[in-house]
Design a protein around this motif. Structure first.
Motif, PDB file in Angstrom:
ATOM      1  N   GLU A 580       8.653  32.208  46.582  1.00 51.36           N
ATOM      2  CA  GLU A 580       8.501  31.527  47.815  1.00 51.36           C
ATOM      3  C   GLU A 580       8.796  30.455  46.796  1.00 51.36           C
ATOM      4  O   GLU A 580       7.477  29.630  47.677  1.00 51.36           O
ATOM      5  N   SER A 581      10.097  29.306  45.775  1.00 51.31           N
ATOM      6  CA  SER A 581       9.338  28.393  46.094  1.00 51.31           C
ATOM      7  C   SER A 581       9.556  26.877  46.886  1.00 51.31           C
ATOM      8  O   SER A 581       9.680  25.840  47.192  1.00 51.31           O
ATOM      9  N   GLY A 582      10.208  27.822  47.929  1.00 51.09           N
ATOM     10  CA  GLY A 582      10.866  26.995  49.170  1.00 51.09           C
ATOM     11  C   GLY A 582      12.049  25.985  48.488  1.00 51.09           C
ATOM     12  O   GLY A 582      12.853  25.105  49.689  1.00 51.09           O
ATOM     13  N   ASN A 583      12.999  25.803  47.482  1.00 52.25           N
ATOM     14  CA  ASN A 583      14.472  24.957  47.094  1.00 52.25           C
ATOM     15  C   ASN A 583      15.238  26.431  47.294  1.00 52.25           C
ATOM     16  O   ASN A 583      15.298  27.501  46.473  1.00 52.25           O
ATOM     17  N   LEU A 584      15.726  25.816  48.038  1.00 49.43           N
ATOM     18  CA  LEU A 584      17.494  26.802  48.394  1.00 49.43           C
ATOM     19  C   LEU A 584      17.979  26.912  47.507  1.00 49.43           C
ATOM     20  O   LEU A 584      18.491  28.328  47.485  1.00 49.43           O
ATOM     21  N   ARG A 585      18.752  26.332  45.977  1.00 47.11           N
ATOM     22  CA  ARG A 585      19.573  27.216  45.260  1.00 47.11           C
ATOM     23  C   ARG A 585      18.413  28.590  44.685  1.00 47.11           C
ATOM     24  O   ARG A 585      20.358  29.208  44.494  1.00 47.11           O
ATOM     25  N   ALA A 588      19.474  31.123  47.273  1.00 43.82           N
ATOM     26  CA  ALA A 588      21.609  31.720  47.366  1.00 43.82           C
ATOM     27  C   ALA A 588      20.767  32.534  45.884  1.00 43.82           C
ATOM     28  O   ALA A 588      21.894  33.556  45.854  1.00 43.82           O
ATOM     29  N   ALA A 589      20.696  31.704  44.847  1.00 41.67           N
ATOM     30  CA  ALA A 589      20.814  32.466  43.359  1.00 41.67           C
ATOM     31  C   ALA A 589      20.549  33.959  43.214  1.00 41.67           C
ATOM     32  O   ALA A 589      20.794  35.392  43.276  1.00 41.67           O
ATOM     33  N   ALA A 592      22.875  35.554  45.686  1.00 43.50           N
ATOM     34  CA  ALA A 592      24.036  36.432  44.740  1.00 43.50           C
ATOM     35  C   ALA A 592      23.487  38.042  43.597  1.00 43.50           C
ATOM     36  O   ALA A 592      24.637  38.486  43.655  1.00 43.50           O
TER      37      ALA A 592
ATOM     38  N   LEU B  17      30.384  29.458  44.096  1.00 42.39           N
ATOM     39  CA  LEU B  17      29.298  30.309  44.157  1.00 42.39           C
ATOM     40  C   LEU B  17      28.532  29.556  42.915  1.00 42.39           C
ATOM     41  O   LEU B  17      27.479  29.426  43.429  1.00 42.39           O
ATOM     42  N   VAL B  20      27.764  25.895  44.845  1.00 50.10           N
ATOM     43  CA  VAL B  20      26.301  26.218  45.705  1.00 50.10           C
ATOM     44  C   VAL B  20      25.222  26.251  44.404  1.00 50.10           C
ATOM     45  O   VAL B  20      24.181  25.729  44.873  1.00 50.10           O
ATOM     46  N   LEU B  21      25.164  27.506  43.575  1.00 48.15           N
ATOM     47  CA  LEU B  21      23.890  26.866  43.188  1.00 48.15           C
ATOM     48  C   LEU B  21      23.908  25.831  41.922  1.00 48.15           C
ATOM     49  O   LEU B  21      23.038  25.687  41.942  1.00 48.15           O
ATOM     50  N   ASN B  91      16.724  19.884  46.972  1.00 47.69           N
ATOM     51  CA  ASN B  91      15.091  20.501  46.673  1.00 47.69           C
ATOM     52  C   ASN B  91      14.200  18.992  47.111  1.00 47.69           C
ATOM     53  O   ASN B  91      12.934  20.261  46.850  1.00 47.69           O
ATOM     54  N   ALA B  93      13.332  19.061  50.434  1.00 47.03           N
ATOM     55  CA  ALA B  93      12.930  20.049  51.530  1.00 47.03           C
ATOM     56  C   ALA B  93      12.951  21.064  51.303  1.00 47.03           C
ATOM     57  O   ALA B  93      13.120  22.528  51.190  1.00 47.03           O
ATOM     58  N   SER B  94      11.375  21.213  49.991  1.00 46.27           N
ATOM     59  CA  SER B  94      11.332  22.572  49.483  1.00 46.27           C
ATOM     60  C   SER B  94       9.539  22.704  50.091  1.00 46.27           C
ATOM     61  O   SER B  94       8.670  23.342  49.123  1.00 46.27           O
ATOM     62  N   MET B  96       7.914  24.190  52.596  1.00 46.06           N
ATOM     63  CA  MET B  96       7.963  25.567  52.734  1.00 46.06           C
ATOM     64  C   MET B  96       7.396  26.591  51.956  1.00 46.06           C
ATOM     65  O   MET B  96       7.627  28.117  52.063  1.00 46.06           O
ATOM     66  N   LYS B  97       7.002  26.372  50.702  1.00 51.51           N
ATOM     67  CA  LYS B  97       6.547  27.624  49.568  1.00 51.51           C
ATOM     68  C   LYS B  97       5.535  27.872  49.352  1.00 51.51           C
ATOM     69  O   LYS B  97       5.069  27.788  50.290  1.00 51.51           O
ATOM     70  N   GLY B  98       5.878  29.614  49.244  1.00 50.23           N
ATOM     71  CA  GLY B  98       4.238  29.925  49.500  1.00 50.23           C
ATOM     72  C   GLY B  98       3.583  29.353  48.537  1.00 50.23           C
ATOM     73  O   GLY B  98       3.276  28.649  48.052  1.00 50.23           O
TER      74      GLY B  98
END
Lengths: 605, 98
Positions: A580-585, A588-589, A592, B17, B20-21, B91, B93-94, B96-98
């Motif tokens: 749970e890195s909080g990193n959106l990409r 998404a990866a 996918a 894709l 996005v990545l 990057n 906005a991260s 909320m990482k665990g």
């Protein structure tokens, strides 16, 4: 009127629920009103029922009010039923009335306390549990009340929970009474197994038919019930919790000692006295336990320095009297002594509370003294209660009840002598206390005078401590439903009066000497002060072995196994939380890749 | 003909894709998502034409409506992100990482 019986336990419970739910948001006046009024309702209902019962008694002088069936499983259908007979009638009258006075007193005593509503909620719960215990028509319901009383005593002894010592005292009371409760539980199971019912009237009717007097089963059941009673009533050998129970606020001590909790054991034996009559040896054991506790506690009370601990040992000793009476089969005398004791012991605690309150929490009687002119109400009420406790002849209630018990014990010389020596000890320790606290030079200034809320209940109890002892022949006829009078003999009364006088004179002589120079405590005094070393003994015998066994058991393989599971889950959780890195990409990866994986599985497999 | 159309759809989807990545700017991420949607929509159209069924075009209309909704939400998020951090980099906005 009699159908209002359910109100007696229901009103205190309702008050407790209200206070627990809303009490913390209510103003203090409303809390005090609800707390005292719920007990007042119960007391008024009990009074009305008593009047009705005396004018037009129900058939057989007993009444069972079936409320509902608690649960029904197999052949076992315990009922929630209230059983009213002269014995429970006397008990509820005394319990609710004395508890009401103590509640009124608490309004003044607890005025500045932060836990005001919590206090009244627990107190109401306490009274409700006790009344349930007393009125239960079923041994299982009695057990519920029994445990409720134990819980409330735990909550109230540890009421000022910020001090760890109070928490320890509360735990000690809970665990020690639990030892007795375990015996009681086994006794209940045994009785159900043998008699097939837990309804008290039925049980008592069946027992003589099933068991011959002195049979092993009856002895075992009676002995187990005695175990429970000994724990709750703080008798030998489970008595050590009572002096420590003084950690609670003073009104709590008054309630525990006068109306609820410690008298539960006496009530249990009186209620089951037909069963005890079938087990003469156990009955003898009751008398011996009572006599031994009476003497041991009397000696301990004489050397205590804390005003409340003197009274605690005094209670143990007076309950010893009641056990003695129960043991010689004179249960009406025990209940009569319970009643007078409730009046004067509650009053002694209220008086002690006034003194402690006035001296800002001072408990040491050697630092008090000379309070007679400054606290006249406390002095006079305390003196009246003390005289009643010591058995001032002719005029006080305590004299009549104690005289009855001593006369009942006359059949057995050893018990009789023990009871007389106990009377001497009682007189000795209570006058020592009165002289030390109220006479001589004053050592401390008085900070606050007791308010009306504290003084009025004390005076009501003072009147009862004097007048509560008359008419014991009527009392005996009422509770036994037979034309028997109270036993008494001129010789016993004369000797009891002599014991009272001797105690008074000795206490005076002791005080005159102690006032000059306080002698260093001798070995015997230190031994008595520590309650005959029972705490020391139990600490070595049970507490330390249990603690060391627990320490050994801490790291064994079973714990290792469960700790391993916990560690594994901890590691797995840390690993997963890293994804749970909080990193959106990355998310998404991952989506996918997951989709590609499942598509591949769907297509190629 | 269907082969070519599906190949084009797959290429469009793959390009989207990858966008996005690798893109960190949220605006370009949203645009890449649109490209992915176009790829999927094209596949439906081609399949509908191949079997002579109207369903492909119906689904295309649904995708169009969904894309419009997605863009409105996405742009609102974009504005919120910009207000919060003064940047469009995802990057940042991260938290909320665990």
């Amino acid at each position: 009127m009699l159908f209002l019986l359910w109100l007696v336990p229901a009103a205190p419970f309702f008050g407790a629920v209200l206070l627990l739910l809303f009490g913390s948001r209510w103003p203090r006046k409303l809390v005090a009103l609800v707390g005292a009024a719920s007990i007042a309702v119960a007391a008024a209902a009990a009074g009305g029922i008593a009047a009705r019962f005396l004018i037009a008694p129900p058939p057989g002088h007993a009444l069972t009010l079936h409320l509902w069936t608690w649960f029904s499983t197999g052949g076992f259908h315990p009922e929630v039923a209230l059983y009213l007979d002269p014995l429970s009638l006397v008990m509820i009258l005394v319990v609710t009335f004395v508890a009401f006075l103590i509640h009124v007193y608490s309004i003044g005593f607890m005025a500045g306390d932060a836990g005001y509503s919590r206090f009244f909620a627990y107190m109401n719960l306490f009274v409700g549990s006790m009344v349930t215990l007393v009125l239960a028509g079923d041994l299982l319901l009695l057990y519920l009340g029994w445990e409720g009383v134990g819980l409330c005593s735990y909550l109230l002894i540890g009421f000022w929970y910020r001090d760890p010592a109070n928490g320890r005292a509360a735990r000690k009371a809970f665990i020690l009474t639990r030892v007795g409760d375990t015996a009681f539980t086994i006794g209940i199971l045994l009785l159900f197994h043998a008699l097939g019912t837990l309804e008290i009237p039925q049980m008592l009717a069946r027992a003589p038919a099933v068991w011959a007097p002195g049979s092993g089963f009856a002895m075992a059941a009676a002995a187990l019930l005695l175990g429970g009673a000994v724990g709750k009533s703080a008798q030998l050998p489970l008595q050590t919790w009572l002096p420590d129970a003084m950690a609670g606020p003073t009104p709590v001590s008054a309630l525990i000692h006068a109306a609820t909790m410690v008298t539960a054991g006496v009530y249990l034996i009186a209620r089951m006295h037909l069963l005890f009559a079938l087990a003469p040896k156990v009955q003898m054991a009751v008398a011996i336990v009572g006599a031994a506790t009476l003497l041991l506690a009397g000696c301990s009370a004489f050397v205590q320095t804390d005003i409340k601990r003197v009274l605690a040992y005094s209670t143990m000793s007076q309950i010893g009297y009641m056990f003695l009476a129960l043991g010689v089969g004179a249960w009406p005398a025990a209940i009569f002594h319970f009643m007078t004791h409730a009046f004067f012991k509650a009053l002694l605690f209220l008086g002690a509370g006034m003194v402690i309150h006035a001296l800002r929490g001072e408990h040491d009687i050697f630092r008090m003294g000379g309070l007679r002119p400054v606290l006249p109400s406390a002095y006079w009420t305390f003196l009246i209660a003390g005289c009643s406790l010591a058995g001032l002849p002719i005029v006080t209630a305590g004299f009549y009840s104690k005289d009855w018990i001593i006369a009942s014990a006359a059949g057995n010389t050893a018990l009789w002598v023990a009871a007389l020596v106990g009377a001497l000890l009682t007189s000795l320790y209570i006058y020592r206390l009165i002289f030390l606290v109220f006479f001589g030079p004053r050592h401390m200034p008085v900070a606050v005078k007791p308010g009306l809320a504290m003084v009025i209940p004390a005076w009501v109890l003072a009147v009862l401590s004097i007048g509560g002892g008359f008419g014991r022949a009527h009392f005996a006829a009422l509770v036994t439903q037979a034309a028997v009078g109270a036993e008494s003999s001129a010789l016993t009364s004369g000797l009891a009066s002599l014991a009272f006088l001797a105690g008074l004179v000795l206490a005076w002589a002791w005080w005159k000497r102690a006032a000059v120079a306080r002698p260093a405590p001798t070995f015997v005094e230190r031994f008595w002060y520590a309650g005959w070393g029972f705490d020391w003994l139990y600490d070595r015998l049970f507490v330390r072995p249990a603690m060391s066994a627990a320490a050994i058991g801490r790291g064994d393989f079973i714990d290792g196994f469960y700790r391993g599971i916990a560690r594994w889950f901890g590691a797995a959780s840390r690993a997963l939380s890293r994804t749970e890195s909080g990193n959106l990409r990355w998310y998404a990866a991952a989506i996918a890749a997951g989709t590609a994986l499942f598509l591949a599985i769907a297509v190629f497999l | 003909m269907i082969r070519d159309a599906l190949a084009l759809a797959a290429i469009l989807f793959g390009l989207g894709l990858v966008g996005v990545l690798v893109r960190r700017n949220i605006l370009f991420v949203l645009m890449s998502v649109e490209v992915m949607l176009s790829g999927a929509a094209l596949a439906f159209i081609a399949a509908g034409a191949r079997w002579g069924q109207p369903d492909g075009q119906v689904v295309f209309l649904f995708i169009l409506a969904m894309a419009a909704a997605e863009v409105s939400v996405g742009l609102a998020l974009l504005l919120a992100l910009y207000h919060q951090y003064n940047t469009l980099d995802t990057n940042v906005a991260s938290r909320m990482k665990g």
